[in-house]
Scaffold this motif. Sequence first.
Motif, PDB file in Angstrom:
ATOM      1  N   ASN A 309       0.600   1.733   6.062  1.00  0.00           N
ATOM      2  CA  ASN A 309       1.946   2.225   6.397  1.00  0.00           C
ATOM      3  C   ASN A 309       1.977   2.777   7.817  1.00  0.00           C
ATOM      4  O   ASN A 309       2.925   2.517   8.568  1.00  0.00           O
ATOM      5  N   TYR A 313       4.664   0.969  10.146  1.00  0.00           N
ATOM      6  CA  TYR A 313       5.872   1.670  10.584  1.00  0.00           C
ATOM      7  C   TYR A 313       5.678   2.362  11.931  1.00  0.00           C
ATOM      8  O   TYR A 313       6.398   3.280  12.282  1.00  0.00           O
ATOM      9  N   ASP A 337       0.815   9.238  12.401  1.00  0.00           N
ATOM     10  CA  ASP A 337       1.187   8.082  13.223  1.00  0.00           C
ATOM     11  C   ASP A 337       2.198   8.488  14.289  1.00  0.00           C
ATOM     12  O   ASP A 337       2.720   9.609  14.262  1.00  0.00           O
ATOM     13  N   TYR A 355      11.198   3.204  -3.582  1.00  0.00           N
ATOM     14  CA  TYR A 355      12.048   3.894  -2.606  1.00  0.00           C
ATOM     15  C   TYR A 355      11.639   3.466  -1.201  1.00  0.00           C
ATOM     16  O   TYR A 355      10.467   3.530  -0.837  1.00  0.00           O
ATOM     17  N   ARG A 356      12.620   3.015  -0.431  1.00  0.00           N
ATOM     18  CA  ARG A 356      12.336   2.637   0.961  1.00  0.00           C
ATOM     19  C   ARG A 356      13.422   3.200   1.847  1.00  0.00           C
ATOM     20  O   ARG A 356      14.590   3.220   1.468  1.00  0.00           O
ATOM     21  N   VAL A 357      13.020   3.660   3.030  1.00  0.00           N
ATOM     22  CA  VAL A 357      14.011   4.191   3.958  1.00  0.00           C
ATOM     23  C   VAL A 357      14.858   3.030   4.471  1.00  0.00           C
ATOM     24  O   VAL A 357      16.080   3.075   4.459  1.00  0.00           O
ATOM     25  N   SER A 362      11.141  -2.855   5.475  1.00  0.00           N
ATOM     26  CA  SER A 362       9.963  -2.826   4.603  1.00  0.00           C
ATOM     27  C   SER A 362       9.621  -4.244   4.137  1.00  0.00           C
ATOM     28  O   SER A 362       8.473  -4.662   4.167  1.00  0.00           O
ATOM     29  N   GLY A 367       6.254  -5.135   2.699  1.00  0.00           N
ATOM     30  CA  GLY A 367       6.138  -3.971   1.805  1.00  0.00           C
ATOM     31  C   GLY A 367       6.698  -4.248   0.410  1.00  0.00           C
ATOM     32  O   GLY A 367       7.539  -5.123   0.231  1.00  0.00           O
ATOM     33  N   THR A 368       6.206  -3.490  -0.554  1.00  0.00           N
ATOM     34  CA  THR A 368       6.692  -3.649  -1.933  1.00  0.00           C
ATOM     35  C   THR A 368       7.457  -2.413  -2.396  1.00  0.00           C
ATOM     36  O   THR A 368       8.096  -2.430  -3.436  1.00  0.00           O
ATOM     37  N   GLY A 369       7.365  -1.330  -1.631  1.00  0.00           N
ATOM     38  CA  GLY A 369       8.022  -0.085  -2.050  1.00  0.00           C
ATOM     39  C   GLY A 369       7.220   0.650  -3.107  1.00  0.00           C
ATOM     40  O   GLY A 369       7.698   1.611  -3.713  1.00  0.00           O
ATOM     41  N   LEU A 372       3.275   4.092  -1.766  1.00  0.00           N
ATOM     42  CA  LEU A 372       3.130   5.555  -1.812  1.00  0.00           C
ATOM     43  C   LEU A 372       3.096   6.076  -3.244  1.00  0.00           C
ATOM     44  O   LEU A 372       2.444   7.079  -3.524  1.00  0.00           O
TER      45      LEU A 372
HETATM   46  P1  ADP Z   1       6.444  -0.060   1.354  1.00  0.00           P
HETATM   47  O1  ADP Z   1       5.759  -1.146   0.660  1.00  0.00           O
HETATM   48  O2  ADP Z   1       7.911  -0.295   1.541  1.00  0.00           O
HETATM   49  O3  ADP Z   1       5.746   0.338   2.613  1.00  0.00           O
HETATM   50  P2  ADP Z   1       5.665   2.525   0.375  1.00  0.00           P
HETATM   51  O4  ADP Z   1       5.763   3.126  -0.976  1.00  0.00           O
HETATM   52  O5  ADP Z   1       4.303   2.441   0.968  1.00  0.00           O
HETATM   53  O6  ADP Z   1       6.394   1.154   0.316  1.00  0.00           O
HETATM   54  O7  ADP Z   1       6.562   3.399   1.337  1.00  0.00           O
HETATM   55  C1  ADP Z   1       7.893   3.710   0.956  1.00  0.00           C
HETATM   56  C2  ADP Z   1       8.773   3.817   2.174  1.00  0.00           C
HETATM   57  O8  ADP Z   1       8.397   4.996   2.909  1.00  0.00           O
HETATM   58  C3  ADP Z   1       8.662   2.701   3.162  1.00  0.00           C
HETATM   59  O9  ADP Z   1       9.526   1.636   2.810  1.00  0.00           O
HETATM   60  C4  ADP Z   1       9.071   3.353   4.462  1.00  0.00           C
HETATM   61  O10 ADP Z   1      10.474   3.352   4.527  1.00  0.00           O
HETATM   62  C5  ADP Z   1       8.610   4.783   4.286  1.00  0.00           C
HETATM   63  N1  ADP Z   1       7.313   5.045   4.973  1.00  0.00           N
HETATM   64  C6  ADP Z   1       6.087   4.991   4.428  1.00  0.00           C
HETATM   65  N2  ADP Z   1       5.138   5.319   5.326  1.00  0.00           N
HETATM   66  C7  ADP Z   1       5.790   5.580   6.473  1.00  0.00           C
HETATM   67  C8  ADP Z   1       5.377   5.969   7.774  1.00  0.00           C
HETATM   68  N3  ADP Z   1       4.098   6.179   8.087  1.00  0.00           N
HETATM   69  N4  ADP Z   1       6.332   6.155   8.719  1.00  0.00           N
HETATM   70  C9  ADP Z   1       7.631   5.976   8.415  1.00  0.00           C
HETATM   71  N5  ADP Z   1       8.087   5.603   7.212  1.00  0.00           N
HETATM   72  C10 ADP Z   1       7.181   5.403   6.257  1.00  0.00           C
END
Ligand code: ADP
Length: 404
Positions: A309, A313, A337, A355-357, A362, A367-369, A372
């Motif tokens: 991540n 990102y 980061d 959940y994704r911003v 993503s 990404g799969t969401g 985390l």
């Molecule tokens: P994904 O597969 O979408 O990366 P995650 O569960 O790893 O799913 O992360 C969820 C969301 O959190 C991401 O879609 C992103 O929007 C946000 N995110 C995760 N890590 C970071 C990061 N280091 N900087 C900014 N946003 C992040």
Amino acid sequence: MRLLSALRLLLGGQFGEIIEGSKRFAAGEFDYRIPVGSSGELRKLSETLNFMAAQAGLKMREAQLRRLELEAAFRDMPEAIVVTDGSGVITRINPRARQLMGVKGFEAEGMWLSGMPAGPELSSAAIKALASGRPVSLEFEPPSAPGTVLSVSASPIVEDGAVRGCVLVARDITGPRKLETMRKEFVANVSHELKTPLTAIKGCAETLLGGALEDKEHGPEFARSIYDQAVRLDNLVADLLKISYAESGRDKLEKRAVDLRALADGTVKGLSAVLAGKKVTVKNLVPDGLTATADRDKLSQVLINLLDNAAKYNREGGEVRVSAAAEPGAVRVTVEDTGPGISAAHLPHIFERFYRVDKARSRELGGTGLGLSIVKHLVELHGGSVGVDSAEGRGSAFWFTLPG
Ligand code: ADP
């Protein structure tokens, strides 16, 4: 009376003892025994009365034990129980019911059911059960405990065909309800996540079959798209399997001392393709010799997800720093980061599944969401906690602790 006195005179003290014994039995003294005399008939009578008393004592003790068992169940059972008479006046209420219905002390007994804080719903169930002579069920949220869902069943007490009262049993079903909602949402999310790449694959394949296969210029683009979407599906299924394994309860830890600096180095090497693609530099600031007691593979998965991540990102040419420090009773690992950061509105949800911003971004990054939420699960399985310090435009610092 004269006859009794005559008999007493005739039979002497034995008769008096039988009368005394009978009185004591009648008063419930079943352990008392009438002294057994020598005279034939009276001896038999004394023995029979003593035997009767012993039997009655036994039955009484059994009944007492049953009553105590029922009392204990009534008092300590997790279900709330309210008993009313035929007019809806509370005759008995257990502690759980008092707690759930928002009444304290014993004042609820003798009160109308409808007068209790959670009364209207309960009383409507009781009235229906009393009027129909049939059990009634309902679910509601008591005003005394917002957010709590109660499942109530009201059963009439029927004696000789007449309804004498009602027993209300209420169960707190908030947990199972929440789980059900979460499961439904999860299935809906997974279906949606699967559908998107499948639709894209289908579309590209149709285009290729429709003639683009011969198109030397654009054909490979569609094939590339199919490959990318297949990779996405593969990632999604892999993450879903990890979650399903975690939820099966079979996820056991094989803990041993893990050298954190070496683990971070190994993880960075494994991610070199992602890191090179983004041109981000990684700094391993983990001190030499710092160890954590953890399951190596699971800890490695946590670092992979966080580093992945931090690279995905990040801005092009940005930096990722991995650091770790010993704290009292724990070790804290941080992955920082220089990316866009996460706004306060999104922070509380960031560890939730799917959940994704920025959904599109993503997906574009593969990404799969779920990354985390897997991190959170694995860290909590170790008895640690996870968190993130971030603000929009300021980069992010994801951290986790592991108990020492
Ligand atoms: P994904 O597969 O979408 O990366 P995650 O569960 O790893 O799913 O992360 C969820 C969301 O959190 C991401 O879609 C992103 O929007 C946000 N995110 C995760 N890590 C970071 C990061 N280091 N900087 C900014 N946003 C992040």
